[in-house]
Each structure stands twice: as C-alpha cells, then as structure tokens.
Design an enzyme around this catalytic site. Structure first.
Site, PDB file in Angstrom:
ATOM      1  N   HIS A   1      51.698  26.944  57.718  1.00 12.62           N
ATOM      2  CA  HIS A   1      52.889  26.097  57.735  1.00 12.62           C
ATOM      3  C   HIS A   1      53.075  25.360  59.050  1.00 12.62           C
ATOM      4  CE1 HIS A   1      53.863  28.345  54.129  1.00 12.62           C
ATOM      5  NE2 HIS A   1      54.721  27.378  53.853  1.00 12.62           N
ATOM      6  N   GLY A   2      52.526  25.873  60.120  1.00 14.20           N
ATOM      7  CA  GLY A   2      52.692  25.155  61.376  1.00 14.20           C
ATOM      8  C   GLY A   2      52.172  25.940  62.544  1.00 14.20           C
TER       9      GLY A   2
END
Lengths: 473, 360
Positions: A325-326
């Site tokens: 996700h990041g």
C-alpha cells in the site's frame, strides 16, 4: 485524469461512441482503447508512458520465451528476469526513499551517523497495480495456467486498459486477456448493471468519501487537541471515506468496462459486514487479497505445513500486503496488525461460522456481535493506516473516549447524514445477497433511484476532483 | 485466507432489454429535471446566497429605476454596507442610490451599471462614487464572475459582450452562465446542500435592502475581523500590486463615460480595519494602487481620487475587515461625503449634466 473530473467525462464521451462505432472490428477497437488508455495515463504524466511500455514489453517477450523453451531451468530464468525487472521498477520508484531513510535511521540507532539520503523520485500513478498484473501474467505462463498471447496489442491493452490502469481492480490475465482477444457483444443486461455501478460508484466517491474526508482530515491532522468522541467520529469517517473512495473507483471502473463489453473482477463484497478477519479479506480489495493468496501465500506454503508455518505465512503475506500500500511504516504496521488478527482468529475462534451464518445454527445476537467486533477491529486498523506515525496511531486510539467538544454534535450529524444512505443500501444488498439488487426493481423505480443519486451527486458532491486514495498505491 | 466461514455477497445480473435501459435512463433524467425545476422555483423565492442576491437586487433596482439618480454609489460589498444614502443626504442635501454589489463583480460591473444608467436615464445628476476594497483592483474576472454571477444579472443573454468593456466568454463559460440561470442543482449546489443538511430546521437568511439600495448590517463580529485581517496581512506580504486588465479597462471606460457625458466620478478608498494601515506592507500596497489610479485619471476633468487616507474602524464596528456595521457606516459616509464636497468645491462650476447629456 480522474474519473471524477470534467476532463474524464469529456474523454469518455468521445471514446465510448467511437468505440461503439467500431463494433465488429475488434482490432480497431483495441487500437482505439489502447490509444485512449495512453492519453488517459499520459494526462497525468506522459514521461511515465515509457515505463509502462518498458514493463509491458519485457513481460510480453519473457512470457513468449517461457513458452518457447522446453528447458525448466531456462523457463525459470526467464521468469526470474521478469520478476526482477518488475520488482526493481517497483522498488526504485516506490520504495527507494523508504528503504534509504529506514537504513539511515537504523544505522543511527546503532550509533553510526550517515547523512540523510533522499532521491527526488516521482511515484508513477498505478505502478503497484500494473506491476502486479504484469507479474501474474508471467507467473501464470510459467505455471502453465495460461497460453501467452501472441498479440502485443492485446497484451498492451490488458496492462493499460484505462478503467483499471491506475487503481485496479488488479486483473488476472486468465480473466481479462481472453476478453481482449475475442469480439465483444454488449448485452443490455450488462449495460443495465454497468449504469448502476457507475452512478453508485460516483455517489460513493464524490458524495460519501469526499465529504467524509472533510470530517476526517482535520481530526487526523489536529488529533492532539481533539475530544475523545470527535476522534471516534474522525476514525469512523475515515473508515467510510476509504471504503467509499476505493470501492467507488472500482465500481466506476467496472461499470465503464461493462458499457464496452468487458467484465472486470469484483473488488468489494460489503467488507464492513465481515464476521471475522478471514471474512474481511474475502470482501475487501478482493483482487489484491486473492493475488496475494495465489502468488505469495500459497507459494510460501499456505496452510500445507504445520500450524506455526501457516501462521507465519499468513503474517508474512499480510505484512507484505501492507507494504504494497505504500512506502511507510504505518502501512507495514497496518499489515502486521491484520496479519496478527488473522493469526489470532485462527487460534481463538474454535467454532467459526460455516458457509451461511444465517442458517439458524447461530443466534442473531452472536452474528451481529461478531460483525460489530470485526468492524471495531477494522476501524482500529484504519486509524493505523491513516496516521502519519505509530505515535499518532497509538495516541489517537488512547484518546478515543466519550469527551465531547462544541463540534461533536455537528460532526455526528454530518457523518450520519452521509453514511446513512450507504448503510441502508448495503443492508438491502446484504439481505438480498446481491450487490446489484437495485437493478431488480422495475425500470422506472430504478430510474427514480438513479435520479435521486444524481441529484445527490450534483448537490452534495465535492467538485474539486479530489484524488482517489488508492492512486498513491 | 482459505475460503470458509463466509457468506459472500455477489452480483446477479438481471436480464434487461433495450427498452428497460431506456426507461431507466429517461426516468432518471426526467426526475433530475423535475427536481431542478423545483429547486429553481425555490432559489428564486428564497434567497440563499448573499452575493448572488445582491447582484440580482442591485441590478433589478437599476433596471426598475424611472429616472436618473442624484448620486450613484458603485462598488463592492464594503460600499454596499458602508455607504448610507440617508447619511449622505444629511451631509450633502442630495439623494443617492447605493448600487454597490460584491468584489467578484470587479470594476467591470460598475462600468456596466454606469453605462446602463446613462443609456436609460442619462448620467447621474450630481455624480458617481466608486468604492472598492484595495484588494479588488488586482482581481481579474474570476470563474465565478464568468459563470454564475453573470447569470444573476437580469439582462438579456449576451449582455457581457454588448456592454463595455466586454467580457469574452468561451463556450464552457457560457454553459456556466446557462447553468447559473437554469440549473440551480449545479450552480447553487452549496446553498442547496445547506438547506438539505439543515432540513426542517432550515431558516432562510434574511437579507434586506432599504429603499435606497443600502444593506444595513447590525452585528459586529470582532473574531471574524481578526481572522480576516490575518488573511489580508498574508495577502499584502505575498502579492505585488498589478491592476488586472479587466479593472484597467473598466476604469478607463468609466472615465470615458464621465468625459463623454460630463459628470463627475469620485474614486474613494474603502473602509478598512484599523490594524491594516498600521502595516508598512499594506501602506506600500495601497500606495501602489494610488499611484496607478493617479496615472489612469491624470488629466481628467471628471474623474477624481478622494479620501486617499483610509477611514479606519475597530473590530467591534465591523463584520469583517472591510464590512461595516450600520452605526460605523454613518461615520464612513459622513467622512466620505465631506471629502467629496471638498473636492467639488475645488472644481469649476459643473455644467448642467442633464442638458449636456440630452443635447448629445
């Protein structure tokens, strides 16, 4: 180009009629869609079109090589080339600064001072989505699950097809590639379903998610001075913001695709009705969770080994899922949190619900209590996800309570106003076991409902084209 | 991740014909249209947006007038609630009409109003007073002006190209004007959202103008003044003055009208919160405006710069940094009237403007 921008509406108003005018000429349609997809992507930053082309080109060629060689060693070698290239691109553009900063911090922790290193790297929109899609193509070919396509056009369109390009759903080649290779017939029943998905998707994005952002953002940004109940509202608002934002995007993408005769994977199945962590991941971002299951969890051993190994595999998968996700520790922490929940659930819940929890074996109170508990766990997860640091996440969770401020009442009122229609619709969908339940109604009733949604979009929709959260992933 | 313990919701695509889809789409569009018609009736009867309402009312006042005004007050919202015709009459013995609207209409709106007044009744008998807050002079025609604000001017379609200086609109902006006129669901969405959110608890705002067009404001808001001052400080610290092309052309047009029809126009400084003129950056910015305005009106017999020293007010006398309460407006009006009278006495005897106008 954002789905919720006037530019996109104009773009689609040109692309769709042109596409329909080419009905019966599949190749021409594919050329048109590929060009449109490149314009769509290039509108954000044309420089990264080269990266998209490189990624697609290498995977297309390596998949051919995997098929053409009989040597298992060479097959594996070509697969490794593809995986290394994809992961290197992802690693460089998405994780270089994160790992550099983390290494510097770690060295500092053990007493070695290194000047901070930060590269000026722009993150290409949607890189996590199309990279995963490209990797699954080569892996499927390697496994023999898929015959590689001979058409570079079809493959390029499979990767770049604009509805899913920047924020998914992550498409499986076995599902989407064959659709690229055959003539499309557009059924009115699919158009009917597509229209619902588009209108409902826009409503979830611009009315629910964007208005929830207006509640959540100031609370998360100034959490230290917020009252306990206000933080609860902020966390709930973000819970519905991220759902409305991402599922709204997926619905619009799937609806637009249906209008063009394509079927994209279903990505959300009422996740906040989940009864347990396993159930949640079968409902939330399904295209990612099934990708992680098929290409990470099962290759790691899945549940084929000891219990301990299964727990390890679950935890590792979720940890990496969080990192997907990041490039930030809060995402890793969020992944670990969900990994921990999955393991704890397997350890503790000795009498899980079977296929249909409403079969009569379990009491309604038990089912609702479990639903509520899982929802509470999910909200805690979103606080971790949205926070800028672990300190903020723990601080906010610790401050949650019943203290109020002068704004509490208004915040709850606003939250309720926007969330109630969503919850009502979802209860209907849940009870009917059908996400398209509204389309079963008589057409004029359906039309009235769409009219009401369009009015809500016009009146309450946030107009400044707020970016979809999942673009950054 | 194994598949168990679940009751997953899926999608069932129901059969649908072309007719089914057509009925759905047409019903949806018709229902939006019906709600829009209802909303149109609502917003025309219940004023929700002060800015739109002011533009509409002031223009209607101008269009409904039967004769030339003695004095015409033109300008923005600082003038709308800062310049009182009743006090002006006490100070000058002459009547005035307050046609000031809002800052977003910029000086272009004033030039258009003046032109319409001259077209219909000839020039104002005694003159016109133009008051704008200092931060209006740099503003170009904003998207709001080029859309929904023009829609609220009760003149026939295309007036923005007929009146001078003309405002060229592209097709999208024309659509915006049309939406402002006929699609409140799109153009008045923020106001309608407030109505919907408040539901039965909604109370329509009560805006009122007196017979002379002045809008009295009675409630001071010192906190809002202070917050607004902060924004102004930020503005003067970060922006160097350059008059917008639209305002430059509009002021030139006002000068041309004044000279052609031989009436006097007095350009004045707006009322302002007392904190701002204490700042060197603010004074520098204001000096740049003064210098520019002097250059524009240089050599004109009919356009005069008055009240160059700002009349200042305490936060307790204001609604925000440039909006006065009713009592404070009396002081501003008296001070400005004195300045205008002083300027007038220095002028050569004014010609009979009514005759001058009709003789052309």
């Amino acid at each position: 180009m954002l789905f919720n921008s006037r530019t996109f509406l104009a773009f689609f108003a040109i692309v769709l009629p042109a596409y329909l005018a080419l009905t019966g000429r599949r190749r021409a349609q594919n050329v048109l869609l590929l060009l449109a997809s490149l314009v769509f992507y290039g509108f954000w930053d044309y420089r990264f079109l080269g990266l998209l082309a490189l990624s697609s080109g290498v995977d297309f060629i390596t998949a051919q090589k995997i098929r053409d060689t009989d040597s298992p060693r060479r097959k594996k070698l070509f697969l490794v080339v593809s995986l290394v290239m994809n992961l290197a691109v992802l690693g460089f553009f998405k994780y270089a600064n994160f790992f550099a900063a983390s290494t510097v911090a770690l060295l500092g922790f053990v007493g070695v001072t290194v000047p901070p290193l930060a590269l000026s790297i722009a993150l290409p929109v949607g890189i996590s989505f199309y990279t995963f899609q490209a990797m699954s193509y080569c892996i499927d070919v390697y496994r023999g699950d898929l015959e590689p396509t001979r058409s570079p056009l079809d493959y390029a369109l499979f990767i770049a097809f604009f509805p899913h390009l920047v924020a998914g759903p992550i498409q499986r080649p076995v599902v989407l590639l064959p659709q690229m290779a055959k003539d499309r017939t557009i059924a009115w029943s699919e158009v009917n379903a597509g229209l619902f998905l588009i209108v409902w998707g826009y409503l979830k994005k611009v009315v629910i998610a964007d208005n929830m952002a207006r509640i959540a953002n100031p609370i998360f940004d100034g959490w230290q001075s917020q009252a306990g109940l206000d933080i609860v509202v902020g966390a709930l608002a973000f819970t519905f913001q991220i759902y409305g934002d991402f599922s709204g995007y997926s619905d619009i993408a799937r609806g637009l695709s249906k209008l063009m005769g394509f079927e994209l994977l279903l990505n959300f199945r009422l996740p906040y009705f989940a009864l347990n962590p396993t159930d949640f991941w079968l409902r939330w971002h399904v295209s990612l969770s099934t990708w992680l299951r098929d290409y990470l969890y099962i290759p790691l051993g899945g549940n084929r080994g000891s219990q301990l190994a299964t727990y390890r595999n679950l935890f590792m998968t979720m940890l990496l899922g969080g990192l997907w996700h990041g490039a930030a520790w809060n995402f890793v922490l969020w992944g670990a949190y969900h990994g921990g929940l999955l393991v704890a659930y397997r350890l503790l819940d000795r009498d899980p619900e079977h296929e249909d929890p409403w079969s009569g074996r379990f009491s309604t109170a038990r089912i609702l209590a479990k639903m509520l508990l899982m929802f509470a766990f999910t909200v805690v997860g979103w606080v971790i996800f949205r926070s800028r640091s672990a300190g903020q996440a723990f601080g906010m969770l610790a401050r949650m309570g019943f203290t109020t401020s002068s704004a509490t009442r208004d915040l709850f009122g606003l939250f309720g106003f926007f969330v109630t229609p969503l919850v009502a619709m979802q209860i209907w969908q849940y009870r009917a076991k059908d996400l398209l339940v509204l389309t079963r109604a008589r057409p004029w009733l359906c039309g009235l409902a769409y009219g009401a949604m369009l009015v809500a979009i016009l009146v309450f929709g946030v107009r400044d084209s707020v970016e979809f959260i999942y673009f950054q992933f | 991740m194994s598949k168990r313990n679940v009751q997953l919701t899926s999608e069932t695509v129901v059969p649908a014909s072309r007719r089914h889809v057509a009925v759905t789409v047409v019903t949806a569009l018709l229902s939006v249209l019906a709600v829009n018609v209802g909303a149109l009736a609502f917003v025309r009867n219940v004023p929700l947006n002060r800015g739109y309402w002011l533009v509409e009312q002031k223009w209607a006042k101008l269009e409904d007038s039967r004769e030339a005004a003695d004095w015409l007050f033109l300008g923005d919202s600082s003038c709308n609630q800062g310049l009182r015709p009743d006090v002006w009459k006490q100070a000058t013995g002459e009547d005035a009409q307050n046609l000031c609207t809002i800052g977003e209409m910029i000086v272009t709106g004033d030039a258009w109003m003046l032109e319409r007044h001259v077209e219909r009744h000839g020039p104002p008998r005694k003159g016109a007073v133009l008051v704008h807050v200092y931060d209006v002079w740099h503003r170009p025609a904003s998207p709001a002006l080029r859309g929904s604000l023009l829609a609220h001017v009760p003149l026939p379609w295309g007036f923005w190209e007929r009146l001078s200086p003309p405002l060229g609109l592209n097709p999208v902006e024309r659509l915006g004007v049309a939406a402002g006129k006929y699609a409140p669901l799109y153009a008045d969405n923020a106001s309608l959202a407030v109505v919907a959110l408040r539901g039965v608890a909604f109370e329509p705002p009560r805006f009122a103008l007196d017979g002379s067009g002045y809008m009295a404001w009675h409630k001071a808001n010192p906190e809002a003044v202070r917050a607004d001052v902060e924004q102004h400080v930020n503005f003067v610290n970060n922006v160097r003055f350059k008059a917008s092309a639209e305002n430059r052309d509009a002021l030139a047009r006002i000068r041309a009208l004044a000279e052609q029809h031989r009436f006097h126009v007095y350009v004045a400084t707006s009322p302002i919160a007392e904190q701002l003129p204490r700042l060197a950056t603010w004074r520098r910015y204001k000096a740049s405006i003064d210098a520019w305005q002097r250059k524009v009106v240089e050599g004109s017999t009919y356009v005069h710069l008055v009240q160059r020293t700002p009349v200042t007010f305490r936060p307790e006398e204001m609604e925000n940094a440039d909006h006065l309460t009713h009592e404070a407006a009396a002081r501003y009006t008296t001070t400005l009237a004195k300045s205008v009278l002083e300027a007038r006495t220095k002028l050569a005897p004014a010609p009979d403007v009514t005759e001058a106008s009709t003789s052309e």
